[in-house]
Design a protein around this motif. Structure first.
Motif, PDB file in Angstrom:
ATOM      1  N   ASP A  60       0.872  -1.256  -0.039  1.00 24.09           N
ATOM      2  CA  ASP A  60      -0.100  -0.116   0.112  1.00 24.09           C
ATOM      3  C   ASP A  60       0.836   1.334   0.063  1.00 24.09           C
ATOM      4  N   ASP A  61       1.914   1.214   0.852  1.00 22.69           N
ATOM      5  CA  ASP A  61       2.943   2.281   0.863  1.00 22.69           C
ATOM      6  C   ASP A  61       3.387   2.866  -0.182  1.00 22.69           C
ATOM      7  N   HIS A  64       0.975   4.238  -2.736  1.00 21.95           N
ATOM      8  CA  HIS A  64       0.553   5.736  -2.687  1.00 21.95           C
ATOM      9  C   HIS A  64       2.092   6.557  -2.987  1.00 21.95           C
ATOM     10  N   THR A  65       3.338   5.804  -2.804  1.00 24.72           N
ATOM     11  CA  THR A  65       4.454   6.504  -3.265  1.00 24.72           C
ATOM     12  C   THR A  65       4.589   6.914  -4.453  1.00 24.72           C
TER      13      THR A  65
END
Length: 606
Positions: A60-61, A64-65
């Motif tokens: 997920d991170d 988003h990045t």
């Protein structure tokens, strides 16, 4: 056309800091008139992220990045990352343009699936070997992720003007190509550029990532073989290179390919791996024994080269004799590192208090154990990581003396003869080693009698068998050679087999050989040995290995064709995994000069 090349050393998972650096470099490249910026394959997910990608939170991170980068990038960019689905993990690259991100590899496969409804496993396997392409202005750019794809570019139906190669394979001393520009002097990559008739942009990562290390040396090569740009080896770098796509050569300003001695490249790679392991793990200092042996002297010098003398703490210990201890003192003085000392009488007193321990190797081992305890205490007081000075020869054959608190072993994947060669080439840079250290080369005991040959020749014979067995995976029957090798080989192979348990205690080490021992893991307590394998008879093939199991299956099935398992389920899984990208491919091509190239799929609103 101008392409910015980022040779960035990163800490895996530091997504916020790394993305800010990426945006800053893109802004700087845009100010210099660049048309595209390319980042290395390790920039976001490091070198081996398979386990990390099992974490939903990290995925997920990462997503988003990528979305954040796409919105912040003011310059078209190629951003590689590792990706996993229900079928496999693979290297992907996002083309970021106009605030949106296109995963090129996934979109290409999805397009093939969308166009060919009867797309089968063979087609998918063939597609995986092909590079992906996209349009950038008037140029067609291809992206290759491995050497198989790079070699397939001349067979591509569409000519590409620029090939961007994003290697993910780490540095291996025996594989010149992993040294990037350092290998051009020996003819590597020249045919790749000339056969495709394209400009070749190789963006090689730099830095240490646990047990893997990359040496950088990115470069830009014209189709006729001249170099337009070369990045430094084992250092971060950022630059903008200009490619004249209409030119047929020669270049107005040719950059000479670097020609660093391969042993020195290996030295720099190990020093880089050591320094990055320490700093990326949140430490600043290291502690190690200094006993005047070749291995400890090399490790101390690598550490000073990587971290500086103020961050290296040496513990002087009289474990190899008074002359060796004097050499250890001289080395410490030459390197200007601070030292502590284990008193020899204390070692002797402790060892002699243990009843029933005879003089000789057993007592020497006890003295070493006491020194290791003092080393662990030094590490606690300084906050430093403990280094082990074992080399691949001792890892293969024993005895394997490891400090109990050791965290890193910088030369554990380098044979002793190569360690000596590295030290000699390092000595030409600055003479820090006492001369006697370079001749203090220990030969594993009990394999070859002393006196018949000089020590280095005996060592070379033993290590040649190790190399053929470990790196080349040859069994006893395949080793061949003269009578002396055949006589020596069984003892060497038996020693390797029985040392397996000791190898399980190895700390982290940089894997720089063709086959490191953490990859070659045989069962502990293995009853089978290479001696059990039958020798080839006259008239047999050179290798006693055959496809006997395959032949047995073919006979049982009554077919001359190799038996192939039913993979219909796997094919369905692959199609399901890629299905979510079909809308992207059906919505248009991969044309970065268009305003709407992202279709209506999940990446369209990034």
């Amino acid at each position: 056309m101008k392409i910015a090349i980022s040779q960035m050393n990163v800490t895996t998972g530091d997504l916020g800091s790394v993305s800010s650096r990426m945006v800053a470099q893109a802004d700087a490249a845009r100010a210099k008139g660049a048309d595209l910026i390319v980042f290395p394959s390790t920039v976001l997910t490091g070198a081996s992220a398979e386990g990390l990608l099992d974490s939903d939170a990290f995925r997920d991170d990462l997503a988003h990045t990528l979305m954040d980068l796409a919105q912040r990038m003011q310059l078209p960019a190629l951003v590689p990352f590792a990706y996993t689905n229900s079928v496999a993990s693979f290297h992907e690259v996002a083309l970021m343009v106009n605030g949106q991100a296109m995963p090129l590899r996934s979109a290409t496969y999805a397009g093939m699936l969308a166009r060919e409804r009867d797309f089968d496993d063979d087609d998918l396997a063939h597609a995986a070997e092909m590079p992906v392409t996209f349009e950038l202005g008037d140029a067609r750019v291809g992206v290759a992720f491995d050497y198989t794809q790079l070699s397939a570019i001349p067979q591509s139906p569409d000519h590409v003007d620029v090939v961007v190669y994003l290697p993910s394979d780490p540095f291996v001393a025996a594989d010149e190509r992993t040294s990037a520009a350092e290998s051009v002097h020996d003819g590597c990559y020249l045919q790749d550029a000339s056969r495709s008739g394209s400009w070749l942009v190789v963006v090689n990562p730099v830095g240490g990532f646990d047990d893997l290390v990359y040496v950088g040396a990115s470069f830009v090569m014209a189709p006729w073989g001249e170099l337009a740009y070369v990045a430094p080896t084992c250092e971060e770098s950022f630059s903008v290179a200009e490619l004249d796509l209409a030119s047929e050569g020669p270049l107005a300003a040719v950059v000479a390919p670097p020609h660093t001695d391969a042993r020195l490249v290996l030295w720099h790679a190990l020093s880089l791996a050591l320094g990055d392991f320490v700093t990326k793990s949140g430490h600043a200092d290291v502690c190690l024994l200094l006993d005047g042996t070749l291995a400890s002297s090399v490790c101390a010098t690598l550490a000073v080269d990587a971290l500086g003398p103020c961050h290296v703490h040496g513990l002087l210990a009289p474990l190899a004799g008074s002359e060796a201890l004097a050499d250890a003192r001289t080395l410490a003085s030459n390197l200007r590192l601070g030292t502590h000392e284990v008193d020899g009488e204390v070692l002797s007193d402790v060892a002699s208090t243990l009843a029933g321990v005879p003089a000789g190797s057993a007592r020497a081992d006890l003295r070493r154990d006491v020194a290791f305890a003092r080393l662990a205490d030094l590490a606690r007081s300084t906050g430093g990581l403990v280094m082990a000075d074992v080399d691949k020869t001792s890892v293969a054959l024993g005895p394997l003396h490891l400090p109990t608190a050791a965290s890193f072993a910088p030369i554990a994947d380098v044979y002793r003869s190569d360690v000596a060669d590295m030290a000699r080439i390092r000595q030409t840079v600055s003479p820090v080693f006492p001369p006697s250290v370079l001749t203090r080369i220990e030969v594993p005991e009990g394999l070859l009698p002393e006196g018949e040959l000089p020590a280095e020749q005996r060592l070379a014979r033993i290590e040649a068998i190790c190399y053929l067995h470990v790196e080349q995976n040859l069994c006893l029957a395949e080793l061949g050679g003269d009578a002396s090798r055949l006589e020596l080989a069984p003892a060497v192979l038996e020693r390797i087999r029985t040392s397996e348990l000791a190898r399980r205690t190895l700390p982290v080490f940089p894997a720089v050989s063709e086959c490191a021992f953490d990859v070659r893991r045989w069962p502990v307590g293995l009853a089978w040995s290479d001696d059990d394998h039958p020798l080839p008879k006259d008239g047999d093939a050179a290798s006693p290995h055959g496809s006997s199991i395959e032949a047995m299956l073919q006979a049982l099935l009554g077919s001359d064709e190799p038996a192939i398992a039913d993979e219909a389920d796997l094919q369905d899984q692959e199609r399901d995994a890629m299905g979510f990208l079909r809308d992207i491919a059906e919505g248009g091509g991969l044309d970065a000069s268009s305003d709407d190239i992202f279709g209506t799929g999940m990446f369209s609103d990034n």
